[in-house]
Design an enzyme around this catalytic site. Structure first.
Site, short mmCIF file in Angstrom:
data_model
loop_
_atom_site.label_atom_id
_atom_site.label_comp_id
_atom_site.label_asym_id
_atom_site.label_seq_id
_atom_site.Cartn_x
_atom_site.Cartn_y
_atom_site.Cartn_z
N GLU A 55 0.95 -1.26 -0.02
CA GLU A 55 0.07 -0.06 0.06
C GLU A 55 0.89 1.18 0.02
O GLU A 55 0.66 2.18 -0.92
CB GLU A 55 -0.66 -0.15 1.07
CG GLU A 55 -1.96 -0.90 1.23
CD GLU A 55 -1.57 -2.26 2.05
OE1 GLU A 55 -2.17 -2.91 2.51
OE2 GLU A 55 -0.61 -2.56 1.89
N GLU A 306 8.21 -32.82 -2.22
CA GLU A 306 8.53 -33.51 -3.63
C GLU A 306 8.80 -35.01 -3.76
O GLU A 306 8.83 -35.64 -4.75
CB GLU A 306 9.70 -32.89 -4.37
CG GLU A 306 9.30 -31.63 -5.05
CD GLU A 306 10.40 -31.01 -6.28
OE1 GLU A 306 10.82 -32.16 -6.82
OE2 GLU A 306 10.38 -30.07 -6.54
#
Length: 371
Positions: A55, A306
């Site tokens: 922001e 994995e």
């Protein structure tokens, strides 16, 4: 502006947020787009390391054009003072007229307070736009905040007949396009985990090998109860460049009968010294839930699992998998092939197919479990 414009600009904010996934430390990777008279006048994503926030960067880019504009933010602007003033206050001071938020922040220091600051200043506030997409973009941060553990993605590559490969032998199941997709997935993850069986058979490096993204390699973790990881392995040789954590234990994280190496014995003391001397960190843990909580406390929000088959099954059986990416090749693995714990035709009921994508001749099926 209408609903279609709101979705278009929020989609852009979400696209920005995904750019720095895995790079913002314990902070979420937030996207912010500031729009005035239908045009983008400022946009940003949380900077690497977590500061500055999206922001404040977007407001700086917009300058005076932020006054009277609409800000699209993927996560509720912060309301607490840290190293910088709250983003909610910055939006008020910039004079924005409207703020559209995808998700409220589960962080108890924020959780509704940011929106309250905006509303009290007379700013029009809307929340909940594209929240499903927002949850996916910020899944790691949300999981760590609400469950105290990383968001776990299980990635498997299976052959056309549902095999993962052969024990003790590296088998290439998918092609270069799918492998590049896996490297991009690694670049978006805080950490990647394999079992010692995969480490011994494949001698993987587990880094990101896409030009320009090499510095986004995640922390590498090996479940290795008996400290069998060879000092000459690629993981150990590169441990001082990209962190490696070996998780050892006096007893197995998984049942002894399903340990990756399938053998018994005690860890050698000299191997521990050799690994630590090479820069490998050794942790002792015997419980996956505790292990993930420790990772979360260290700022790991997203974990990519994995391999191999036994590690995948252990995470699935423990209910610790949130997303499954199943890459399926066109070839067949014959005699000695390892059965995958999941296939497209045999997926646990709690996982829903949300996307299917082609990578050359290979397919990727993405499944998600709600949280």
């Amino acid at each position: 502006m209408g609903a279609a414009d709101d979705r278009r600009f929020m989609a852009r904010a979400l696209e920005l947020s995904r750019r720095n996934t895995g790079l913002t430390g314990t902070n979420p990777s937030v996207g912010c787009v500031i729009v005035k008279d239908g045009e983008v006048v400022g946009e940003a994503v949380t900077a690497p390391g977590g500061r500055p926030h999206a922001e404040t960067q977007a407001l700086e880019n917009a300058g005076e054009k932020a006054r009277g504009a609409t800000a699209y933010v993927t996560l509720e602007p912060c309301s607490h003072y840290g190293r910088t003033p709250p983003c909610a206050n910055a939006l008020v001071e910039a004079g924005v007229a409207r703020v559209v938020v995808s998700l409220t922040d589960p962080d108890p220091r924020v959780s509704g307070r940011g929106l309250a600051i905006l509303r009290e200043a007379g700013i029009a506030v809307e929340s909940g736009l594209m929240q499903d997409e927002g949850r996916r973009a910020l899944a790691g941060y949300l999981m760590r905040q609400t469950r105290g553990r990383p968001y776990v993605t299980l990635k498997l590559a299976v052959s056309a007949n549902g095999k993962l490969g052969r024990r003790g032998e590296e088998v290439s199941i998918t092609g270069p396009d799918a492998r590049n997709a896996v490297h991009r997935l690694r670049a978006q993850s805080d950490a990647i985990l394999v079992g010692i069986g995969t480490a011994l058979s494949d001698d993987p490096e587990l880094t990101v090998r896409i030009p320009g993204l090499e510095d986004r390699s995640p922390v590498r973790i090996v479940l290795d109860r008996r400290l069998q990881l060879p000092p000459e392995s690629k993981l150990v040789r590169t441990a001082k460049d990209v962190p490696v954590i070996v998780v050892a234990s006096s007893r197995s994280i998984m049942p002894r009968s399903t340990m990756p190496d399938g053998t018994e014995g005690d860890e050698p003391v000299d191997r521990r010294k050799a690994l630590e001397g090479s820069g490998v960190e050794i942790m002792d843990s015997s419980d996956l839930d505790v292990l993930l909580a420790v990772f979360a406390a260290r700022g790991i929000s997203s974990l990519l699992v994995e391999g191999g088959a036994l590690v995948a099954k252990a995470f699935l059986d423990a209910g610790l998998v949130d997303r499954i990416l199943l890459f399926q090749g066109t070839g067949v693995v014959g005699t000695g092939g390892l059965e995958s714990p999941v296939t497209p035709s045999d997926m646990p009921q709690e996982f829903k197919l949300i996307r299917e994508e082609a990578f050359g001749p290979d397919r990727c099926f993405e499944y998600e479990r709600g949280f």
